[in-house]
Design a protein around this motif. Structure first.
Motif, mmCIF file in Angstrom:
data_model
loop_
_atom_site.group_PDB
_atom_site.id
_atom_site.type_symbol
_atom_site.label_atom_id
_atom_site.label_comp_id
_atom_site.label_asym_id
_atom_site.label_seq_id
_atom_site.Cartn_x
_atom_site.Cartn_y
_atom_site.Cartn_z
ATOM 1 N N VAL A 70 -4.430 6.412 9.825
ATOM 2 C CA VAL A 70 -4.397 5.400 8.774
ATOM 3 C C VAL A 70 -3.427 4.268 9.092
ATOM 4 O O VAL A 70 -3.500 3.204 8.475
ATOM 5 N N VAL A 104 -9.995 4.129 0.274
ATOM 6 C CA VAL A 104 -9.035 3.173 -0.288
ATOM 7 C C VAL A 104 -9.136 3.235 -1.806
ATOM 8 O O VAL A 104 -10.215 3.099 -2.375
ATOM 9 N N LEU A 147 -6.204 -3.723 7.258
ATOM 10 C CA LEU A 147 -6.354 -4.130 5.859
ATOM 11 C C LEU A 147 -5.384 -5.251 5.503
ATOM 12 O O LEU A 147 -5.767 -6.244 4.864
ATOM 13 N N LEU A 187 0.837 -1.197 0.000
ATOM 14 C CA LEU A 187 0.000 0.000 0.000
ATOM 15 C C LEU A 187 0.864 1.237 0.000
ATOM 16 O O LEU A 187 2.046 1.209 0.370
ATOM 17 N N GLY A 236 -4.293 0.613 8.134
ATOM 18 C CA GLY A 236 -3.427 -0.127 7.236
ATOM 19 C C GLY A 236 -3.118 -1.511 7.754
ATOM 20 O O GLY A 236 -3.104 -2.496 6.994
ATOM 21 N N LEU A 287 -4.011 4.176 0.325
ATOM 22 C CA LEU A 287 -4.763 4.382 1.555
ATOM 23 C C LEU A 287 -4.850 5.888 1.808
ATOM 24 O O LEU A 287 -3.854 6.546 2.114
ATOM 25 N N SER A 304 -5.072 9.495 3.124
ATOM 26 C CA SER A 304 -4.516 9.991 4.389
ATOM 27 C C SER A 304 -4.629 11.498 4.551
ATOM 28 O O SER A 304 -4.124 12.060 5.522
ATOM 29 N N ALA A 350 -11.338 -4.114 1.859
ATOM 30 C CA ALA A 350 -11.576 -2.699 2.123
ATOM 31 C C ALA A 350 -13.052 -2.418 2.366
ATOM 32 O O ALA A 350 -13.412 -1.588 3.213
ATOM 33 N N ILE A 353 -13.631 0.013 5.676
ATOM 34 C CA ILE A 353 -13.823 1.460 5.577
ATOM 35 C C ILE A 353 -15.259 1.848 5.866
ATOM 36 O O ILE A 353 -16.175 1.033 5.747
#
Length: 406
Positions: free
Chosen positions: A386, A186, A393, A175, A390, A362, A364, A326, A330
């Motif tokens: 994040v 995402v 994920l 990522l 992260g 991702l 931010s 995701a 999210i």
């Protein structure tokens, strides 16, 4: 010492499991420790030492000094299954940081201005969690802490050193913390995500002379100017309209005095495209155009053209894996962003050429806090919420990758 600057998440992390939310303070501290000691390409020794120390403390098998400063760690589950690699780049940029924060860079002229410090922290958090929960996934996870993404590229030498073997990697994910997307979103898509990066430098060789006697010269400035204009026809008249591409001349240097006709002019620039079939096409066209213009004026030229990275092309199945994960993590009102292509380049492309994988963004950016400066800006920073997301994920990708019904 790393500052105790506030680390409370500004993002709703209710869908992140409690064990990972409890890592937030550590994630922020690791990220800031790395941020304070940025290191350039192939010189990430303190960063690699920090990574290796954490892995040792956690009882995770690892190797160091791969492709100079790279680190590779392996975590095997108690359940058999495939091998998934997670890649994190470690290097900083030659930029003087302008942020007034307690964790600002302590190295003059060096800065983590692209989020790689966050990438390392996320990968470390994922490794820690998985090492504590080996029964919760199937197969093996290989962590690739890679040097030198920002320069000539550390991915290729790491691949050549065998990081995708012993055990052989079946898939790879990575990522990029991304200030071009709102916090908590995402960006993921199958196919091309980031562009190929090719570069050129050209010296036009004319014949200098007095500015009042142009008939006695071959004006390198005139020749080079025509080259710059002609190069702009490559995308509009050579590339198919549905194939996005860029040809940019970023440097033009010529002349020493206002009344002297220059005998040389130097140009340099970059080429970007998504379609891998275009490899070699634009470079050949640049050579043809420069050669034709120089011949028409009686000038000569020296052209150096090279490829840094191929395009980043995501595997369809691996992109769907990330997309499905995701969607579970999210917030519904934030969403997944499929239209997230960029003409920026990344040497993650070499890993994706070798094994099926997915690279994703991702989001931010947090404008309310002033964390929305673009990447490579001296005031770049990002919302550290994040980091926790992260890890979640990555962990869910690991758990789902090992399932037969994924």
């Amino acid at each position: 010492m790393v500052s105790t600057f506030p680390i409370a998440p500004t993002l709703d992390l209710s869908k992140v499991r409690l064990d990972i939310r409890n890592l937030q303070r550590d994630l922020v501290q690791w990220r800031r420790q790395i941020h304070q000691q940025p290191e350039l390409a192939f010189d990430e020794r303190q960063t690699a030492t920090l990574i290796a120390a954490k892995l040792t403390d956690w009882g995770i098998d690892h190797q160091t000094e791969i492709a100079k400063t790279g680190v590779v760690a392996t975590i095997a589950s108690s359940n058999p299954g495939p091998v998934l690699a997670i890649r994190a780049d470690m290097d900083a940029l030659p930029i003087q940081e302008a942020n007034d924060v307690p964790y600002r860079s302590q190295q003059e002229g060096k800065m983590h201005a692209c989020g790689h410090d966050g990438h390392v922290a996320i990968a470390l958090g994922t490794a820690y969690y998985l090492a504590q929960h080996r029964d919760a996934f199937c197969g093996t996870v290989k962590f690739i802490f890679q040097p030198a993404e920002e320069s000539v590229g550390g991915a290729k030498p790491m691949i050549e050193a065998g990081v995708l073997q012993n055990p052989d990697v079946d898939g790879i994910i990575g990522l990029h913390i991304w200030n071009n997307l709102p916090l908590g979103t995402v960006g993921v898509r199958s196919g091309p995500l980031m562009a190929a990066v090719e570069c050129f430098r050209c010296t036009i060789l004319g014949k200098g002379g007095h500015g009042a006697m142009p008939d006695q010269t071959i004006d390198a400035v005139v020749v080079a100017s025509q080259v710059v204009n002609a190069l702009q026809t490559i995308v509009s008249r050579t590339i198919k309209p549905l194939d996005a591409a860029v040809v940019t001349v970023g440097e033009f240097h010529a002349g020493t005095a206002l009344n002297v006709i220059a005998d040389t002019a130097r140009l340099s620039g970059t080429v970007r495209y998504f379609n891998a079939d275009l490899e070699g096409t634009i470079g050949d066209r640049i050579n043809t155009i420069i050669g034709g213009i120089c011949q028409s004026h009686g000038a000569t030229y020296d052209l150096n053209y090279w490829q840094l990275y191929p395009p980043v092309i995501n595997d369809t199945a691996m992109a769907e894996l990330v997309r499905s994960v995701a969607a579970d993590v999210i917030e519904p009102d934030l969403g997944i962003v499929p239209d997230c292509q960029t003409m920026g380049g990344e040497d993650m492309s070499f890993f994706l050429q070798a094994v099926p994988g997915c690279y994703f963004f991702l989001g931010s950016a947090n404008p309310a806090q002033g964390w929305d400066y673009p990447h490579h800006h001296p005031q770049f920073d990002f919302d550290e919420s994040v980091l926790c997301m992260g890890v979640e994920l990555f962990v869910r990708c690991v758990e789902r990758f090992g399932r037969e019904d994924r």
